[in-house]
Design an enzyme around this catalytic site. Structure first.
Site, PDB file in Angstrom:
ATOM      1  N   ARG A  94       0.844  -1.201   0.000  1.00 27.98           N
ATOM      2  CA  ARG A  94       0.000   0.000   0.000  1.00 27.98           C
ATOM      3  C   ARG A  94       0.879   1.251   0.000  1.00 27.98           C
ATOM      4  NH1 ARG A  94      -5.138  -0.641   1.240  1.00 27.98           N
ATOM      5  NH2 ARG A  94      -5.321   1.462   2.026  1.00 27.98           N
ATOM      6  N   ILE A  95       0.359   2.301  -0.643  1.00 27.39           N
ATOM      7  CA  ILE A  95       1.092   3.569  -0.635  1.00 27.39           C
ATOM      8  C   ILE A  95       0.990   4.165   0.759  1.00 27.39           C
ATOM      9  CG2 ILE A  95       1.098   5.919  -1.576  1.00 27.39           C
ATOM     10  CD1 ILE A  95       0.349   4.670  -4.248  1.00 27.39           C
ATOM     11  N   LEU A  96       2.108   4.641   1.279  1.00 27.15           N
ATOM     12  CA  LEU A  96       2.134   5.216   2.631  1.00 27.15           C
ATOM     13  C   LEU A  96       1.809   6.701   2.560  1.00 27.15           C
ATOM     14  CD1 LEU A  96       5.415   3.449   3.690  1.00 27.15           C
ATOM     15  CD2 LEU A  96       3.145   2.965   4.617  1.00 27.15           C
ATOM     16  N   ASN A 110      13.193  -0.131   2.978  1.00 23.69           N
ATOM     17  CA  ASN A 110      12.418  -0.947   2.043  1.00 23.69           C
ATOM     18  C   ASN A 110      13.379  -1.740   1.174  1.00 23.69           C
ATOM     19  OD1 ASN A 110      10.065  -1.800   0.541  1.00 23.69           O
ATOM     20  ND2 ASN A 110      10.680  -0.382  -1.076  1.00 23.69           N
ATOM     21  N   HIS A 112      13.465  -3.214  -2.708  1.00 24.30           N
ATOM     22  CA  HIS A 112      12.752  -3.053  -3.979  1.00 24.30           C
ATOM     23  C   HIS A 112      13.426  -3.950  -5.025  1.00 24.30           C
ATOM     24  CE1 HIS A 112      10.432  -1.018  -7.065  1.00 24.30           C
ATOM     25  NE2 HIS A 112      11.542  -0.999  -7.791  1.00 24.30           N
ATOM     26  N   ASP A 144      11.757   7.753   1.916  1.00 19.66           N
ATOM     27  CA  ASP A 144      11.626   9.186   2.141  1.00 19.66           C
ATOM     28  C   ASP A 144      10.612   9.710   1.138  1.00 19.66           C
ATOM     29  OD1 ASP A 144      12.059  11.617   3.248  1.00 19.66           O
ATOM     30  OD2 ASP A 144      14.169  11.737   2.713  1.00 19.66           O
TER      31      ASP A 144
HETATM   32  C1  GRF Z   1      10.063  -8.489  -2.937  1.00 18.17           C
HETATM   33  O1  GRF Z   1      10.362  -8.792  -4.254  1.00 18.17           O
HETATM   34  C2  GRF Z   1      10.465  -7.096  -2.591  1.00 18.17           C
HETATM   35  O2  GRF Z   1      11.586  -6.687  -3.310  1.00 18.17           O
HETATM   36  C3  GRF Z   1       9.245  -6.281  -2.971  1.00 18.17           C
HETATM   37  O3  GRF Z   1       8.158  -7.102  -2.644  1.00 18.17           O
HETATM   38  C4  GRF Z   1       8.561  -8.458  -2.697  1.00 18.17           C
HETATM   39  C5  GRF Z   1       8.173  -9.072  -1.383  1.00 18.17           C
HETATM   40  O4  GRF Z   1       8.353 -10.456  -1.394  1.00 18.17           O
HETATM   41  N1  GRF Z   1       9.205  -5.019  -2.278  1.00 18.17           N
HETATM   42  P1  GRF Z   1       8.106 -11.302  -0.077  1.00 18.17           P
HETATM   43  O5  GRF Z   1       6.673 -11.083   0.385  1.00 18.17           O
HETATM   44  O6  GRF Z   1       9.096 -10.903   0.965  1.00 18.17           O
HETATM   45  O7  GRF Z   1       8.318 -12.720  -0.507  1.00 18.17           O
END
Ligand code: GRF
Length: 190
Positions: A94-96, A110, A112, A144
């Site tokens: 979800r967008i924070l 986070n 990504h 951020d």
């Molecule tokens: C991962 O690929 C992460 O990079 C992204 O969401 C996914 C989460 O995977 N933000 P999981 O639920 O930890 O398996």
């Protein structure tokens, strides 16, 4: 509030949560996972957290809130009540709200699934594939906000605040623990 207490926020299958909990159990990751919280009742992450004995495992349903701000405020209360210093986003979808991001500024990270700044957004892996990249990876970053109305100067000034924390800290680490160079990789000694 202890400095190593973390709350993990997850919406999905929880593989990142699992490896964190495994590393904690193995003694290789000196954090204390105090709270796991999800916006999805059926998230596998909640089951993983319960099975691992995380002290507090919560589902907060966004549909039960009048608006985004009140949902995020409850979420923030739960994190602070649990005494967490850090928020670790692990597949939280979800967008924070800006107020949430501001409240935990410098304390929320986070992961990504692309090498930022390439392919931001929720469909990073698909976007990288359809672009035809030959290499990809992941990025761990502090969360951020880019403020509404940010200019080149104002955003650069805020990034420089981070640079000014990061560069001296990196130099300190460079001259104390040091690193090895393996081809194009820099590997920090522990
Ligand atoms: C991962 O690929 C992460 O990079 C992204 O969401 C996914 C989460 O995977 N933000 P999981 O639920 O930890 O398996």
């Amino acid at each position: 509030m202890s400095n190593n207490a973390i709350a993990v926020m997850a919406s999905g299958k929880g593989s990142n949560l699992r490896v964190i909990l495994d590393a904690v159990a193995a003694g290789t990751c000196p954090v204390e996972v105090k709270l796991v919280i999800s916006d999805k009742a059926d998230a596998q992450a909640l089951k993983i957290a319960r099975a691992a004995g995380v002290p507090e495992v919560l589902h907060l349903n966004p549909k039960e809130y009048a608006d985004h701000a009140s949902f995020d405020a409850d979420w923030a209360e739960a994190i602070e009540a649990a005494g967490c210093q850090w928020i670790v986003l692990a597949g939280y979808m979800r967008i924070l709200s800006s107020s949430f991001v501001r409240r935990f500024r410098g304390r929320m990270i986070n992961i990504h699934p692309s090498i930022l700044p390439a392919f931001p957004g929720a469909k990073a892996v698909e976007a990288a594939l359809s672009y035809g990249v030959k290499a990809s990876g992941c990025t761990v970053h502090l969360v951020d906000e880019v403020l509404d109305g940010d200019t080149l100067e104002s955003l650069h000034a805020r990034i420089q605040l981070e640079e000014h924390r990061l560069y001296p800290a990196t130099l300190a680490r460079m001259v104390t623990t040091g690193f090895e160079i393996d081809g194009r990789r820099v590997i920090w000694r522990t």
